[in-house]
Motif scaffolding. Structure first.
Motif, PDB file in Angstrom:
ATOM      1  N   MET A   1       0.848  -1.177   0.000  1.00 38.35           N
ATOM      2  CA  MET A   1       0.000   0.000   0.000  1.00 38.35           C
ATOM      3  C   MET A   1       0.894   1.240   0.000  1.00 38.35           C
ATOM      4  N   ASN A   2       0.694   2.102  -0.999  1.00 43.00           N
ATOM      5  CA  ASN A   2       1.542   3.282  -1.143  1.00 43.00           C
ATOM      6  C   ASN A   2       0.665   4.474  -1.495  1.00 43.00           C
ATOM      7  N   ILE A   3       0.430   5.350  -0.530  1.00 49.56           N
ATOM      8  CA  ILE A   3      -0.402   6.530  -0.736  1.00 49.56           C
ATOM      9  C   ILE A   3       0.477   7.761  -0.598  1.00 49.56           C
ATOM     10  N   PHE A   4       0.564   8.541  -1.670  1.00 47.19           N
ATOM     11  CA  PHE A   4       1.378   9.756  -1.688  1.00 47.19           C
ATOM     12  C   PHE A   4       2.827   9.478  -1.301  1.00 47.19           C
ATOM     13  N   GLY A   5       3.319   8.320  -1.669  1.00 46.51           N
ATOM     14  CA  GLY A   5       4.699   7.970  -1.375  1.00 46.51           C
ATOM     15  C   GLY A   5       4.922   7.504   0.058  1.00 46.51           C
ATOM     16  N   LEU A   6       3.835   7.302   0.798  1.00 43.98           N
ATOM     17  CA  LEU A   6       3.937   6.838   2.182  1.00 43.98           C
ATOM     18  C   LEU A   6       3.489   5.386   2.265  1.00 43.98           C
ATOM     19  N   GLY A   7       4.239   4.592   2.975  1.00 39.26           N
ATOM     20  CA  GLY A   7       3.873   3.204   3.186  1.00 39.26           C
ATOM     21  C   GLY A   7       2.967   3.051   4.387  1.00 39.26           C
ATOM     22  N   LEU A   8       2.547   1.830   4.663  1.00 38.36           N
ATOM     23  CA  LEU A   8       1.649   1.556   5.783  1.00 38.36           C
ATOM     24  C   LEU A   8       2.256   1.946   7.136  1.00 38.36           C
ATOM     25  N   PRO A   9       3.532   1.641   7.397  1.00 36.59           N
ATOM     26  CA  PRO A   9       4.093   2.037   8.706  1.00 36.59           C
ATOM     27  C   PRO A   9       4.082   3.557   8.925  1.00 36.59           C
ATOM     28  N   GLU A  10       4.390   4.315   7.880  1.00 33.14           N
ATOM     29  CA  GLU A  10       4.397   5.778   8.026  1.00 33.14           C
ATOM     30  C   GLU A  10       2.997   6.308   8.297  1.00 33.14           C
ATOM     31  N   ILE A  11       1.995   5.742   7.617  1.00 35.49           N
ATOM     32  CA  ILE A  11       0.618   6.180   7.823  1.00 35.49           C
ATOM     33  C   ILE A  11       0.167   5.872   9.246  1.00 35.49           C
ATOM     34  N   VAL A  12       0.531   4.721   9.767  1.00 38.55           N
ATOM     35  CA  VAL A  12       0.170   4.350  11.139  1.00 38.55           C
ATOM     36  C   VAL A  12       0.800   5.324  12.131  1.00 38.55           C
ATOM     37  N   VAL A  13       2.059   5.660  11.930  1.00 35.40           N
ATOM     38  CA  VAL A  13       2.739   6.605  12.830  1.00 35.40           C
ATOM     39  C   VAL A  13       2.038   7.967  12.781  1.00 35.40           C
ATOM     40  N   ILE A  14       1.691   8.429  11.603  1.00 34.18           N
ATOM     41  CA  ILE A  14       1.001   9.720  11.467  1.00 34.18           C
ATOM     42  C   ILE A  14      -0.343   9.686  12.188  1.00 34.18           C
ATOM     43  N   LEU A  15      -1.089   8.587  12.030  1.00 32.07           N
ATOM     44  CA  LEU A  15      -2.391   8.469  12.711  1.00 32.07           C
ATOM     45  C   LEU A  15      -2.240   8.434  14.227  1.00 32.07           C
ATOM     46  N   VAL A  16      -1.234   7.755  14.732  1.00 28.86           N
ATOM     47  CA  VAL A  16      -1.002   7.700  16.182  1.00 28.86           C
ATOM     48  C   VAL A  16      -0.647   9.085  16.713  1.00 28.86           C
ATOM     49  N   VAL A  17       0.219   9.797  16.013  1.00 28.73           N
ATOM     50  CA  VAL A  17       0.594  11.154  16.439  1.00 28.73           C
ATOM     51  C   VAL A  17      -0.633  12.068  16.406  1.00 28.73           C
ATOM     52  N   ALA A  18      -1.448  11.960  15.342  1.00 27.48           N
ATOM     53  CA  ALA A  18      -2.664  12.774  15.258  1.00 27.48           C
ATOM     54  C   ALA A  18      -3.612  12.450  16.405  1.00 27.48           C
ATOM     55  N   LEU A  19      -3.726  11.171  16.747  1.00 30.30           N
ATOM     56  CA  LEU A  19      -4.588  10.771  17.860  1.00 30.30           C
ATOM     57  C   LEU A  19      -4.098  11.376  19.176  1.00 30.30           C
ATOM     58  N   LEU A  20      -2.787  11.382  19.379  1.00 29.93           N
ATOM     59  CA  LEU A  20      -2.219  11.966  20.604  1.00 29.93           C
ATOM     60  C   LEU A  20      -2.392  13.479  20.644  1.00 29.93           C
ATOM     61  N   VAL A  21      -2.232  14.134  19.507  1.00 27.42           N
ATOM     62  CA  VAL A  21      -2.301  15.595  19.474  1.00 27.42           C
ATOM     63  C   VAL A  21      -3.749  16.087  19.592  1.00 27.42           C
ATOM     64  N   PHE A  22      -4.652  15.509  18.817  1.00 26.26           N
ATOM     65  CA  PHE A  22      -6.020  16.025  18.756  1.00 26.26           C
ATOM     66  C   PHE A  22      -6.986  15.319  19.690  1.00 26.26           C
ATOM     67  N   GLY A  23      -6.678  14.113  20.081  1.00 27.80           N
ATOM     68  CA  GLY A  23      -7.565  13.365  20.970  1.00 27.80           C
ATOM     69  C   GLY A  23      -8.594  12.573  20.176  1.00 27.80           C
ATOM     70  N   PRO A  24      -9.169  11.572  20.839  1.00 28.89           N
ATOM     71  CA  PRO A  24     -10.104  10.682  20.142  1.00 28.89           C
ATOM     72  C   PRO A  24     -11.426  11.338  19.754  1.00 28.89           C
ATOM     73  N   LYS A  25     -11.835  12.402  20.446  1.00 25.76           N
ATOM     74  CA  LYS A  25     -13.106  13.059  20.117  1.00 25.76           C
ATOM     75  C   LYS A  25     -12.985  13.959  18.887  1.00 25.76           C
ATOM     76  N   LYS A  26     -11.857  14.572  18.714  1.00 33.43           N
ATOM     77  CA  LYS A  26     -11.673  15.529  17.630  1.00 33.43           C
ATOM     78  C   LYS A  26     -11.240  14.846  16.327  1.00 33.43           C
ATOM     79  N   LEU A  27     -10.624  13.682  16.398  1.00 31.24           N
ATOM     80  CA  LEU A  27     -10.071  12.999  15.227  1.00 31.24           C
ATOM     81  C   LEU A  27     -11.124  12.657  14.165  1.00 31.24           C
ATOM     82  N   PRO A  28     -12.302  12.125  14.527  1.00 29.41           N
ATOM     83  CA  PRO A  28     -13.300  11.846  13.479  1.00 29.41           C
ATOM     84  C   PRO A  28     -13.775  13.110  12.763  1.00 29.41           C
ATOM     85  N   GLU A  29     -13.883  14.196  13.487  1.00 28.17           N
ATOM     86  CA  GLU A  29     -14.304  15.459  12.881  1.00 28.17           C
ATOM     87  C   GLU A  29     -13.253  15.952  11.882  1.00 28.17           C
ATOM     88  N   ILE A  30     -11.993  15.823  12.241  1.00 23.66           N
ATOM     89  CA  ILE A  30     -10.911  16.233  11.346  1.00 23.66           C
ATOM     90  C   ILE A  30     -10.904  15.349  10.100  1.00 23.66           C
TER      91      ILE A  30
END
Length: 85
Positions: A1-30
């Motif tokens: 899986m390659n989206i915008f030159g990012l592999g699955l591990p990079e996407i997972v790391v980005i999602l985890v960081v976003a979850l930590l920064v914005f919180g679970p309530k704000k993430l679906p809205e974003i």
């Protein structure tokens, strides 16, 4: 899986960081906002492509309509050259 030159591990790391920064309530809205923005961009892109194709078709039709007239002028010019008139 390659989206915008990012592999699955990079996407997972980005999602985890976003979850930590914005919180679970704000993430679906974003995510929803990003989805709407992406859909709007795709719609605008399709509209632009359709308009471009429509204009190209109209231009081709206009050129096709004037082409017989240009051929008549060329034939008339050839006749004038042959007859000398």
């Amino acid at each position: 899986m390659n989206i915008f030159g990012l592999g699955l591990p990079e996407i997972v790391v980005i999602l985890v960081v976003a979850l930590l920064v914005f919180g679970p309530k704000k993430l679906p809205e974003i995510g929803r906002s990003m989805g709407k923005a992406l859909r709007g961009f795709q719609d605008a892109s399709r509209d632009f492509e359709a308009e471009f194709k429509r204009e190209a078709t109209q231009l081709e039709e206009a050129v096709a309509k004037t082409k017989p007239d240009a051929e008549k002028v060329a034939i008339a010019t050839q006749k004038e050259d042959i007859t000398g008139n």
